[in-house]
Design an enzyme around this catalytic site. Structure first.
Site, mmCIF file in Angstrom:
data_model
loop_
_atom_site.group_PDB
_atom_site.id
_atom_site.type_symbol
_atom_site.label_atom_id
_atom_site.label_comp_id
_atom_site.label_asym_id
_atom_site.label_seq_id
_atom_site.Cartn_x
_atom_site.Cartn_y
_atom_site.Cartn_z
ATOM 1 N N HIS A 1 0.827 -1.216 0.000
ATOM 2 C CA HIS A 1 0.000 0.000 0.000
ATOM 3 C C HIS A 1 0.862 1.268 0.000
ATOM 4 O O HIS A 1 0.701 2.140 -0.834
ATOM 5 C CB HIS A 1 -0.874 0.042 1.261
ATOM 6 C CG HIS A 1 -1.862 -1.070 1.399
ATOM 7 N ND1 HIS A 1 -2.984 -1.216 0.607
ATOM 8 C CD2 HIS A 1 -1.910 -2.079 2.301
ATOM 9 C CE1 HIS A 1 -3.676 -2.264 1.010
ATOM 10 N NE2 HIS A 1 -3.058 -2.823 2.019
HETATM 11 O O1 RIB Z 1 -5.248 0.541 4.409
HETATM 12 C C1 RIB Z 1 -3.849 0.386 4.302
HETATM 13 C C2 RIB Z 1 -3.146 1.425 5.096
HETATM 14 O O2 RIB Z 1 -3.432 1.264 6.477
HETATM 15 C C3 RIB Z 1 -1.616 1.338 4.990
HETATM 16 O O3 RIB Z 1 -1.072 2.616 5.116
HETATM 17 C C4 RIB Z 1 -1.233 0.509 6.175
HETATM 18 O O4 RIB Z 1 0.101 0.801 6.636
HETATM 19 C C5 RIB Z 1 -2.240 0.976 7.183
HETATM 20 O O5 RIB Z 1 -1.755 2.188 7.751
#
Ligand code: RIB
Ligand code: CA
Length: 311
Positions: free
Chosen positions: A239
């Protein structure tokens, strides 16, 4: 080479850690400073985890403490994905060289923006609490920032509720302040990040290099992998590396200009990033570039090349 001055706000967590490793190795980036926010883990963990990852890769950046809870409500940490310590339960030492700065994140971010007027790129990969506080405390900040690139939100699915993605869900009021700030925004939401998957073959390849960074990448992702494998995933979504690689390699991605605003009063829709992408009814302002797709193979090759450069 003209480098992009970058500020990194994160809730280190395992994918934040991998994003930081990429930031450190990309020659196009001049990483000015880092701030930690409560999100995946409590602030002490996200702050010291950021120091731990810098120690692992031999990096030295000013790191500042930010908010220990959302603007409203209490923290909701994510131990299933990030382990109990936020680093996939991998134990790393806090480097002896770690400097503890007294200034809060929002003051440090504003000072950095004054040093790079109109040029500072802000990459935020956790809840947007620090950014919202900074924008509220310093009305000139919005005019000083070049772009805010976030991992957060979604034009489609949610991962905390059917409507909301974690970073926005944890602090929807902060996210609304950011989306209404007038600063150009790049939103790397779940639409794209769920496609940017690192597979077991990828992390085995990195671990086989024998580097500490390669071994850490494999080890820290195991709690997330255990959870996601059971859900039918082919690997672990990177992500937080998405806004990082978007800044340097936008050609890997497809984006749409859109109006994006955050539900802050809903019950089942709390934290949803509402976009006008698929609607006849349009918001007045196109305030964000919404990233929707990525060339996953090239993305992962570039990310692995970053990690292979590390000790
Ligand atoms: O939904 C994914 C996000 O939430 C990413 O940034 C992960 O590190 C959590 O913070
Ligand atoms: Ca994160």
């Amino acid at each position: 080479m003209n480098k992009y001055p970058v500020w990194f706000d994160c809730d280190t967590g395992v994918d934040d850690a991998i994003a930081l490793m990429a930031l450190h190795t990309l020659e196009e980036i001049d990483l000015i400073g880092i701030s930690a926010v409560c999100g995946n883990a409590l602030l002490d963990d996200t702050f010291f985890n950021t120091h731990r990852v810098c120690g692992l890769i031999g990096a030295s950046y000013p790191i500042y403490r930010g908010a220990d809870k959302p603007l409203y409500g209490e923290p909701h940490v994510s131990t299933a994905f990030h382990g109990h310590n936020g680093l996939g339960d991998v134990e790393l030492p806090i480097p002896d060289s770690a400097v503890m700065h007294d200034a809060p994140a929002w003051d440090a971010l504003h000072a950095a923006a004054l040093q790079h007027p109109g040029e500072l790129r802000l990459i935020a990969t956790g809840p947007l609490t620090n950014i919202a506080v900074a924008l509220t405390k310093y009305p000139d900040l919005a005019s000083l920032l070049h772009t805010i690139l976030i991992m957060g939100g979604s034009a489609s699915v949610g991962n905390v509720t059917p409507a909301a993605e974690f970073n926005i869900y944890i602090d929807p009021h902060a996210a609304q302040i950011v989306f209404k700030s007038g600063v150009p925004i790049v939103m790397c939401g779940l639409d794209v990040t769920l496609k940017a998957v690192l597979t077991p073959d990828d992390w085995d390849e990195l671990a086989a290099t024998g580097s500490k960074a390669g071994a850490f990448t494999k080890a820290c992702l195991q709690p997330a992998w255990r959870m996601l494998q059971a859900m039918g995933f082919a690997g672990v979504p990177m992500h937080d590396a998405c806004p990082v690689l978007y800044l340097v390699h936008p050609e890997l991605f497809s984006v749409e200009e859109a109006g994006v605003y955050v539900e802050t009063h809903g019950t089942i829709t709390q934290g949803k990033t509402v976009t006008d992408l698929y609607s006849d009814k349009q918001f007045e302002k196109k305030n964000a570039k919404v990233v929707l797709d990525v060339d996953r193979d090239r993305f992962i090759e570039i990310l692995k090349a970053c990690i292979r450069r590390l000790p």
